[in-house]
Structure formats: structure tokens, C-alpha cells
Design a protein around this motif. Structure first.
Motif, PDB file in Angstrom:
ATOM      1  N   LEU A 178       0.878  -1.163   0.000  1.00  0.00           N
ATOM      2  CA  LEU A 178       0.000   0.000   0.000  1.00  0.00           C
ATOM      3  C   LEU A 178       0.919   1.216   0.000  1.00  0.00           C
ATOM      4  N   ALA A 179       0.761   2.099  -0.986  1.00  0.00           N
ATOM      5  CA  ALA A 179       1.677   3.238  -1.130  1.00  0.00           C
ATOM      6  C   ALA A 179       0.885   4.500  -1.428  1.00  0.00           C
ATOM      7  N   GLY A 180       1.511   5.638  -1.160  1.00  0.00           N
ATOM      8  CA  GLY A 180       0.849   6.887  -1.495  1.00  0.00           C
ATOM      9  C   GLY A 180       1.630   8.110  -1.066  1.00  0.00           C
ATOM     10  N   GLY A 181       1.295   9.219  -1.703  1.00  0.00           N
ATOM     11  CA  GLY A 181       1.834  10.518  -1.321  1.00  0.00           C
ATOM     12  C   GLY A 181       0.684  11.361  -0.803  1.00  0.00           C
ATOM     13  N   VAL A 182       0.305  11.134   0.450  1.00  0.00           N
ATOM     14  CA  VAL A 182      -0.864  11.819   1.026  1.00  0.00           C
ATOM     15  C   VAL A 182      -0.600  13.317   1.127  1.00  0.00           C
ATOM     16  N   PRO A 183      -1.657  14.156   1.244  1.00  0.00           N
ATOM     17  CA  PRO A 183      -1.495  15.607   1.177  1.00  0.00           C
ATOM     18  C   PRO A 183      -0.412  16.160   2.106  1.00  0.00           C
ATOM     19  N   CYS A 184       0.337  17.132   1.581  1.00  0.00           N
ATOM     20  CA  CYS A 184       1.474  17.721   2.297  1.00  0.00           C
ATOM     21  C   CYS A 184       1.141  18.942   3.151  1.00  0.00           C
ATOM     22  N   PRO A 185       0.115  19.770   2.807  1.00  0.00           N
ATOM     23  CA  PRO A 185      -0.108  21.012   3.550  1.00  0.00           C
ATOM     24  C   PRO A 185      -0.200  20.868   5.067  1.00  0.00           C
ATOM     25  N   PRO A 186      -0.743  19.764   5.628  1.00  0.00           N
ATOM     26  CA  PRO A 186      -0.794  19.679   7.095  1.00  0.00           C
ATOM     27  C   PRO A 186       0.561  19.753   7.776  1.00  0.00           C
ATOM     28  N   PHE A 187       1.639  19.448   7.035  1.00  0.00           N
ATOM     29  CA  PHE A 187       2.966  19.386   7.642  1.00  0.00           C
ATOM     30  C   PHE A 187       3.959  20.366   7.022  1.00  0.00           C
ATOM     31  N   SER A 188       3.560  21.079   5.998  1.00  0.00           N
ATOM     32  CA  SER A 188       4.470  21.940   5.253  1.00  0.00           C
ATOM     33  C   SER A 188       4.934  23.122   6.094  1.00  0.00           C
ATOM     34  N   ILE A 189       6.238  23.394   6.045  1.00  0.00           N
ATOM     35  CA  ILE A 189       6.800  24.543   6.750  1.00  0.00           C
ATOM     36  C   ILE A 189       6.225  25.839   6.196  1.00  0.00           C
ATOM     37  N   ALA A 190       5.837  25.826   4.923  1.00  0.00           N
ATOM     38  CA  ALA A 190       5.269  27.022   4.295  1.00  0.00           C
ATOM     39  C   ALA A 190       3.835  27.280   4.753  1.00  0.00           C
ATOM     40  N   GLY A 191       3.206  26.299   5.406  1.00  0.00           N
ATOM     41  CA  GLY A 191       1.831  26.440   5.868  1.00  0.00           C
ATOM     42  C   GLY A 191       1.753  26.667   7.368  1.00  0.00           C
ATOM     43  N   LYS A 192       0.594  26.364   7.933  1.00  0.00           N
ATOM     44  CA  LYS A 192       0.364  26.583   9.365  1.00  0.00           C
ATOM     45  C   LYS A 192       0.748  25.377  10.221  1.00  0.00           C
ATOM     46  N   GLN A 193       1.132  24.277   9.578  1.00  0.00           N
ATOM     47  CA  GLN A 193       1.524  23.044  10.276  1.00  0.00           C
ATOM     48  C   GLN A 193       0.459  22.623  11.295  1.00  0.00           C
ATOM     49  N   LEU A 194      -0.779  22.501  10.816  1.00  0.00           N
ATOM     50  CA  LEU A 194      -1.887  22.125  11.687  1.00  0.00           C
ATOM     51  C   LEU A 194      -1.907  20.641  12.008  1.00  0.00           C
ATOM     52  N   GLY A 195      -1.181  19.844  11.240  1.00  0.00           N
ATOM     53  CA  GLY A 195      -1.092  18.416  11.531  1.00  0.00           C
ATOM     54  C   GLY A 195      -2.448  17.742  11.569  1.00  0.00           C
ATOM     55  N   ALA A 196      -2.745  17.076  12.682  1.00  0.00           N
ATOM     56  CA  ALA A 196      -3.992  16.323  12.823  1.00  0.00           C
ATOM     57  C   ALA A 196      -5.220  17.211  12.765  1.00  0.00           C
ATOM     58  N   ASN A 197      -5.050  18.525  12.986  1.00  0.00           N
ATOM     59  CA  ASN A 197      -6.173  19.457  12.940  1.00  0.00           C
ATOM     60  C   ASN A 197      -6.454  19.964  11.533  1.00  0.00           C
ATOM     61  N   ASP A 198      -5.650  19.575  10.570  1.00  0.00           N
ATOM     62  CA  ASP A 198      -5.853  20.000   9.187  1.00  0.00           C
ATOM     63  C   ASP A 198      -6.818  19.033   8.508  1.00  0.00           C
ATOM     64  N   GLU A 199      -7.885  19.591   7.919  1.00  0.00           N
ATOM     65  CA  GLU A 199      -8.913  18.746   7.300  1.00  0.00           C
ATOM     66  C   GLU A 199      -8.379  17.916   6.143  1.00  0.00           C
ATOM     67  N   ARG A 200      -7.229  18.317   5.600  1.00  0.00           N
ATOM     68  CA  ARG A 200      -6.661  17.598   4.456  1.00  0.00           C
ATOM     69  C   ARG A 200      -5.789  16.416   4.871  1.00  0.00           C
ATOM     70  N   ASP A 201      -5.516  16.286   6.163  1.00  0.00           N
ATOM     71  CA  ASP A 201      -4.592  15.251   6.626  1.00  0.00           C
ATOM     72  C   ASP A 201      -5.171  13.854   6.396  1.00  0.00           C
ATOM     73  N   LEU A 202      -4.437  13.038   5.656  1.00  0.00           N
ATOM     74  CA  LEU A 202      -4.845  11.652   5.397  1.00  0.00           C
ATOM     75  C   LEU A 202      -3.789  10.647   5.854  1.00  0.00           C
ATOM     76  N   PHE A 203      -2.740  11.130   6.511  1.00  0.00           N
ATOM     77  CA  PHE A 203      -1.656  10.231   6.887  1.00  0.00           C
ATOM     78  C   PHE A 203      -2.138   9.173   7.877  1.00  0.00           C
ATOM     79  N   ALA A 204      -2.801   9.611   8.938  1.00  0.00           N
ATOM     80  CA  ALA A 204      -3.285   8.668   9.955  1.00  0.00           C
ATOM     81  C   ALA A 204      -4.323   7.720   9.367  1.00  0.00           C
TER      82      ALA A 204
END
Length: 414
Positions: free
Chosen positions: A72-98
Motif C-alpha cells: 500500500l503506497a501513497g503521497g498523502v497531502p502535504c499542507p498539514p505538515f508543510s513549513i510554508a503552511g500553518k503546520q496544523l497536523g492532525a487538525n488540518d482537514e486535508r490530513d490523510l496520513f493517519a
């Protein structure tokens, strides 16, 4: 070559897909939200099963149907963790890592490979990473993170990516990270023939100016403007190499272009700097769409290098390694996770044997409160105590805010 099967989520325009194919995997399924990127996949691999839509939507695909797939592979959305963004992590609606990690409990793949931006390796996300490792361990996997640079794997571009690889316990001893094998070629050497395609007689001179590795190419999002080569710092780096980063060209310089001209890169040039053979992989859509697909991709040579190591592990090639304890990413998280009762900062300090200062523990707790449901609890002594609550990330909950966000922002999500 192996006949191992892969399911790829958030597949994009096929950078990771092509790399994994070259490593020996056959695609059982590819899922992508962006219709144009999905069209690119279909254009290049018409026999693949490509599903278009939200990867977490059960109407798009059923993970149960791909149980026991090899990878199982993928490049899940980056904005939740991007230094250029707010780094909301788990609070970012786009987060699909977990959510992708939880798929391992449903699909039971032999291996998992997820890639993301360098920001995920920062101290801000130490507890997030620790949660991922612990959750995979609960599911029967041995996992590890590694920060890899594309320039170490045959790409003339820095492009650091933070990669997670997890394997079942019987396969994990055979996995090792790929050794670096730099291409040793610069932007000028890679692109001189494309710059000279329309007869520009100064292309060789330009190539001498561009005698460096490229900064990270940024694809951007649908929310912000057209195609260009990244933020201000990146544009300065491009300018130092004789490249105009304010946009993407329709064609290479003409024959009568002056020597001191700073050309823009074409889509084909950007694709080559991402590790694609631009003559063999074609992109659907108009110029801006093509550029975003290319700029947001995982370079095929890097995916191939990791994929080959996963193939070797699944085939049990070589001598198995003795498994050593995985490095702890967040001691504060681990202490709170194991504690039955709330703990003060002093009690946390004692249980981690002083490996962090009190100030460092306080900072870790602030990070934890961004990704987990936890607030200080007043104790009888007057000192605040802390107890780890539920992870805030989306893992498939029907009532999660992600559903509302996606319904409202679907056309702008990329």
C-alpha cells in the motif's frame, strides 16, 4: 522482476507509480482526487484500474477488496505538515496520513510506503510520528522513517522527502534503506539539449551558468495563481542559475535569443528535473495543470530506489538483520500514553530520566495539545496535570470535519 501488487492512494500524475513499476510492482489500483492527474495516469497506463475521487470515499473504492495486497503506497497531502503552511497536523482537514495507516488494519498489506514533506520530520510532529509508529506496531508492523534527498538518487534537484516504510514482522528484517547513488549532473547538464531545441546558440553558455543542483520544484495548489518555480528564496536560487522562475515557458528559447537572456523552464524541462523521461510519460491538460502535476509529484527515481528495497525485503533477499528497538520520536507522548493517571510536568520529567529539560517538556506538551484531545487538569497540589486524549486526525470517522471541508472546497483541493 517481481509480480508483486501495489495499491496506490493519492497517486497524482504517476511519479511514485512509475518508480514502483520500475522497481517491479504491478498496480492493482490507483486512486486520485484530481481528474486531470487521473487522466494522465490513464493516458500513460490505459490498462490500469484508475479511480477518480476522494480516496476516503467508500463509493470510490473498497479497501476490503484489496486485502493482503503486497504494498500500500501513497503521497498523502502535504499542507498539514508543510513549513510554508500553518503546520496544523492532525487538525488540518486535508490530513490523510493517519487514515492511510489505519488502512493497514483493513487491507493487511505486506508493506506500507508513505511519503511527505520534510516538515513532518520536525520536532513539532514528534508525537504524531510516535503515534504512527506505535499504531503500526499494534497492527503487527515494524516501521521506520527516513529523510531522503532526491539528489542522492539520480535527480538533479534537492527535493527532500520524509518517507515512512513499514513491513510485517517476518519481512521487516530483510529491508534496508537504499544507499545514495547521486547522478552527479547539474541543471545545465540535464537541460542543455532541451534549451537548444529551437536553435538557441547560447545554450551551452547558459548550461555553464546553471552548473548547480536545482532547488526543490514546487507544484503549488489550485488556490494560488499560475505556475511558477516556488517562493522568493527559490526564485533567487533559480536566478543565480540563469533561470527566470516567474512562470513556465511554452517553448525553449528561439535561435536569436540573446546570450544574457534568463530563460524560463518549459513543462518538459521541469519533468526531466523531476526524474521523468519527458518523451515517455505524457501529461494531460493545459500548461498550468501539467506543471502542478509534475511539481507535486514524487520523483520516479526515488520511488524506484525505495521500491526495489521493498521488493528485496518481500522476496527475503540477502541476510536478515537483527531487529533493534526503533528510535523514540517523542518520550513525553510515550510516557503519557502508558500512564493510567494524569501526570505533572515534574512526574513526566522523572519518568523520562531527565532526557529533556522542563522547558522542552512544556513545548512537547503544547505540540501534543494541537494533535490530541488533552487539556491541563488542575490537581490538589495546584500543579497542572496532563492526560493523553484521543488523536484528532481523520481515521474514517463519519462525523469528522473533513467531510464538510471537502464538500465545500472540492474544486480547490489539490
Amino acid at each position: 522482476m517481481s509480480s508483486l501488487r501495489v495499491v496506490e492512494i493519492c497517486a497524482g500524475a504517476g511519479g511514485q507509480a512509475l518508480g514502483l513499476e520500475l522497481a517491479g510492482f504491478e498496480h492493482a489500483l490507483a486512486v486520485e482526487l484530481d481528474p486531470m492527474a487521473a487522466e494522465t495516469l490513464k493516458l500513460n497506463r490505459p490498462k490500469w484500474d484508475v479511480r477518480v475521487g476522494d480516496v476516503a470515499d467508500p463509493e470510490v473504492w473498497d479497501p476490503e477488496q484489496f486485502r493482503d495486497v503486497d504494498l500500500l503506497a501513497g503521497g498523502v497531502p502535504c499542507p498539514p505538515f508543510s513549513i510554508a503552511g500553518k503546520q496544523l497536523g492532525a487538525n488540518d482537514e486535508r490530513d490523510l496520513f493517519a487514515w492511510a495507516v489505519e488502512l493497514c488494519g483493513i487491507m493487511r498489506p505486506r508493506a506500507l510506503m508513505l511519503e511527505n514533506v520534510r516538515g513532518l520530520s520536525a520536532p513539532r510532529f514528534s508525537a504524531y510520528r510516535q503515534h504512527v509508529l506505535d499504531r503500526l506496531n499494534e497492527l503487527g508492523y515494524v516501521a521506520d522513517w527516513r529523510l531522503l534527498h532526491a539528489s542522492d538518487y539520480g535527480v538533479a534537484q534537492l527535493r527532500p522527502r520524509f518517507v515512512l516504510v513499514a513491513l510485517r514482522e517476518d519481512d521487516a528484517p530483510y529491508f534496508t534503506w537504499p544507499e545514495a547513488s547521486p547522478l552527479g549532473r547539474t541543471v545545465g547538464e540535464e537541460l542543455v539539449d532541451l534549451m537548444a531545441a529551437n536553435g538557441w546558440k547560447h545554450a551551452s553558455h547558459w548550461a555553464g551558468r546553471a552548473n548547480k543542483i536545482a532547488p526543490t520544484i514546487v507544484g503549488g495548489s489550485k488556490k494560488h495563481g499560475g505556475a511558477d518555480l516556488g517562493p522568493t528564496r527559490a526564485k533567487r536560487a533559480w536566478r543565480d542559475m540563469g533561470v527566470d522562475g516567474l512562470g513556465v515557458a511554452d517553448a525553449a528559447p528561439s535561435a536569436d535569443t540573446p546570450e544574457d537572456h534568463d530563460p524560463k523552464l518549459t513543462v518538459e524541462m521541469v519533468a526531466r528535473l523531476q526524474g521523468w523521461d519527458e518523451k515517455k510519460w505524457h501529461f494531460a491538460g493545459r500548461k498550468t495543470s501539467k506543471y502542478r502535476q509534475i511539481g507535486n509529484a514524487f520523483p520516479p527515481p526515488v520511488a524506484r530506489a525505495i521500491g526495489r528495497q521493498i521488493v528485496a525485503a518481500l522476496n527475503h533477499e540477502g541476510e536478515p538483520r537483527v531487529h533493534t528497538e526503533t528510535v523514540a520520536h517523542d518520550e513525553v507522548y510515550r510516557v503519557l500514553r502508558a500512564a493510567a493517571d494524569p501526570l505533572t510536568i515534574a512526574e513526566i520529567f522523572e519518568r523520562i530520566d531527565g532526557s529533556l529539560t522542563l522547558e522542552e517538556i512544556e513545548l512537547r506538551l503544547k505540540h501534543l495539545m494541537r494533535d490530541f484531545n488533552m487539556q491541563p487538569i488542575d490537581s490538589e497540589s495546584g500543579e497542572p496535570t496532563y492526560k493523553l486524549g484521543d488523536f484528532r486526525a481523520f481515521i474514517g470517522q463519519d462525523d469528522h470535519v473533513r467531510h464538510e471541508y471537502l464538500a465545500q472546497m472540492r474544486s480547490k483541493v489539490s
